[in-house]
Design a protein around this motif. Structure first.
Motif, PDB file in Angstrom:
ATOM      1  N   LEU B 106      38.790  50.008  46.698  1.00 41.43           N
ATOM      2  CA  LEU B 106      40.037  49.636  46.025  1.00 41.43           C
ATOM      3  C   LEU B 106      39.993  48.222  45.427  1.00 41.43           C
ATOM      4  O   LEU B 106      40.729  47.912  44.492  1.00 41.43           O
ATOM      5  CB  LEU B 106      41.211  49.707  47.010  1.00 41.43           C
ATOM      6  CG  LEU B 106      41.605  51.104  47.486  1.00 41.43           C
ATOM      7  CD1 LEU B 106      42.643  51.014  48.606  1.00 41.43           C
ATOM      8  CD2 LEU B 106      42.161  51.925  46.322  1.00 41.43           C
ATOM      9  N   LEU B 107      39.156  47.375  45.996  1.00 38.98           N
ATOM     10  CA  LEU B 107      39.178  45.954  45.636  1.00 38.98           C
ATOM     11  C   LEU B 107      37.793  45.535  45.153  1.00 38.98           C
ATOM     12  O   LEU B 107      36.903  45.253  45.952  1.00 38.98           O
ATOM     13  CB  LEU B 107      39.595  45.142  46.878  1.00 38.98           C
ATOM     14  CG  LEU B 107      39.911  43.664  46.686  1.00 38.98           C
ATOM     15  CD1 LEU B 107      41.120  43.470  45.780  1.00 38.98           C
ATOM     16  CD2 LEU B 107      40.177  43.007  48.044  1.00 38.98           C
ATOM     17  N   GLN B 108      37.630  45.491  43.835  1.00 35.18           N
ATOM     18  CA  GLN B 108      36.327  45.140  43.252  1.00 35.18           C
ATOM     19  C   GLN B 108      36.284  43.637  42.981  1.00 35.18           C
ATOM     20  O   GLN B 108      37.187  43.120  42.308  1.00 35.18           O
ATOM     21  CB  GLN B 108      36.119  45.891  41.933  1.00 35.18           C
ATOM     22  CG  GLN B 108      36.143  47.406  42.087  1.00 35.18           C
ATOM     23  CD  GLN B 108      34.936  47.941  42.830  1.00 35.18           C
ATOM     24  OE1 GLN B 108      33.862  47.343  42.782  1.00 35.18           O
ATOM     25  NE2 GLN B 108      35.116  49.045  43.536  1.00 35.18           N
ATOM     26  N   PRO B 109      35.245  42.949  43.458  1.00 36.75           N
ATOM     27  CA  PRO B 109      35.131  41.528  43.133  1.00 36.75           C
ATOM     28  C   PRO B 109      35.016  41.333  41.623  1.00 36.75           C
ATOM     29  O   PRO B 109      34.472  42.183  40.925  1.00 36.75           O
ATOM     30  CB  PRO B 109      33.833  41.093  43.820  1.00 36.75           C
ATOM     31  CG  PRO B 109      33.535  42.152  44.813  1.00 36.75           C
ATOM     32  CD  PRO B 109      34.124  43.417  44.291  1.00 36.75           C
ATOM     33  N   TRP B 110      35.526  40.209  41.151  1.00 36.57           N
ATOM     34  CA  TRP B 110      35.444  39.910  39.719  1.00 36.57           C
ATOM     35  C   TRP B 110      34.062  39.395  39.333  1.00 36.57           C
ATOM     36  O   TRP B 110      33.678  39.463  38.174  1.00 36.57           O
ATOM     37  CB  TRP B 110      36.484  38.841  39.361  1.00 36.57           C
ATOM     38  CG  TRP B 110      37.860  39.361  39.261  1.00 36.57           C
ATOM     39  CD1 TRP B 110      38.335  40.546  39.754  1.00 36.57           C
ATOM     40  CD2 TRP B 110      38.960  38.741  38.598  1.00 36.57           C
ATOM     41  NE1 TRP B 110      39.669  40.686  39.450  1.00 36.57           N
ATOM     42  CE2 TRP B 110      40.074  39.581  38.737  1.00 36.57           C
ATOM     43  CE3 TRP B 110      39.112  37.541  37.910  1.00 36.57           C
ATOM     44  CZ2 TRP B 110      41.330  39.268  38.222  1.00 36.57           C
ATOM     45  CZ3 TRP B 110      40.356  37.230  37.389  1.00 36.57           C
ATOM     46  CH2 TRP B 110      41.454  38.098  37.536  1.00 36.57           C
ATOM     47  N   THR B 111      33.350  38.813  40.272  1.00 41.80           N
ATOM     48  CA  THR B 111      32.074  38.166  39.935  1.00 41.80           C
ATOM     49  C   THR B 111      30.918  38.907  40.578  1.00 41.80           C
ATOM     50  O   THR B 111      31.103  39.773  41.435  1.00 41.80           O
ATOM     51  CB  THR B 111      32.037  36.697  40.413  1.00 41.80           C
ATOM     52  OG1 THR B 111      31.846  36.687  41.828  1.00 41.80           O
ATOM     53  CG2 THR B 111      33.306  35.962  40.057  1.00 41.80           C
ATOM     54  N   ASP B 112      29.729  38.516  40.149  1.00 39.38           N
ATOM     55  CA  ASP B 112      28.537  39.134  40.712  1.00 39.38           C
ATOM     56  C   ASP B 112      28.024  38.373  41.942  1.00 39.38           C
ATOM     57  O   ASP B 112      26.919  38.605  42.407  1.00 39.38           O
ATOM     58  CB  ASP B 112      27.441  39.252  39.643  1.00 39.38           C
ATOM     59  CG  ASP B 112      27.150  37.906  38.976  1.00 39.38           C
ATOM     60  OD1 ASP B 112      27.696  36.884  39.432  1.00 39.38           O
ATOM     61  OD2 ASP B 112      26.394  37.885  37.996  1.00 39.38           O
TER      62      ASP B 112
END
Lengths: 136, 136
Positions: B106-112
């Motif tokens: 549900l919660l994807q990080p914005w950065t790599d």
């Protein structure tokens, strides 16, 4: 996907000065506390007005000044890009009458809450990152 | 001029859930620290992903959990209106496999950057204010 890139000290301070609002972070009764405030950047000092003076005063008996963090950021919520800057440094009440009056002229509080203190935060440690789009 | 008005707990949590990004505030090596992250609100818990796990792990030997603050805000820079919400509560690593996997979906990080931890923050203390325009 977005990559995080570290920013130089000068770029951090320029970004901080480019926005009117940030967040001061400190400890209050041994708990982490944070308050949004408006600011100006004057050389190596971030200037804010606040009733935070109570928190500063309550630490007046400790050895050394209160250390706070100050953060500002801007994000493009759709593009997942933006920047964040964090300054960590000593917070000091500005008590010099002339300086205090000048900052009170330049920095108007947004609210009708009493903002009885002018506080300078030394830019001792400055870190910042930008989030830039990369081809996946 | 703008007036500050306190918001109810329910309104605070609804506002927090209405934005994707906030800032987690904690102590790191006895200094105040702050990092912007994206979040979701699940009932009485704010869920974030972070490599903050190191800070949590380093406090694992202390008595009781790490207490953090979590702040989100939205301001209209021209009108000097907006809101800010601060939640203070215990931060816990979410180690239950099923819950962890659900939040990771549900919660994807914005950065790599590696975001190796799913962290739940209890909404123990919830405060918030709105800045509303008033006729001077």
């Amino acid at each position: 996907m977005t990559a995080m890139r570290a920013l130089s000290r000068d770029r951090c301070l320029a970004l901080l000065a480019s926005v009117p609002v940030g967040r001061v972070v400190f400890s209050l009764r041994a708990l982490p506390a944070i308050r949004p405030v408006n600011h100006l950047v004057d050389g190596n000092t971030i200037v804010i007005r606040s009733n935070l003076g109570g928190a500063l005063a309550s630490t007046a008996t400790q050895i050394g000044p209160l250390v706070v963090a100050y953060e500002a950021d801007t994000f493009d919520l759709a593009g997942h890009t933006g920047w964040t800057v964090v300054v960590t440094g000593a917070a000091r009440l500005i008590l010099d009458g002339e300086r205090q009056a000048r900052y009170e002229r330049l920095l108007q509080p947004w609210t009708d809450e009493p903002m009885n203190c002018v506080i300078g935060i030394d830019c001792d440690l400055v870190t910042g990152y930008e989030l830039v789009g990369v081809v996946a």
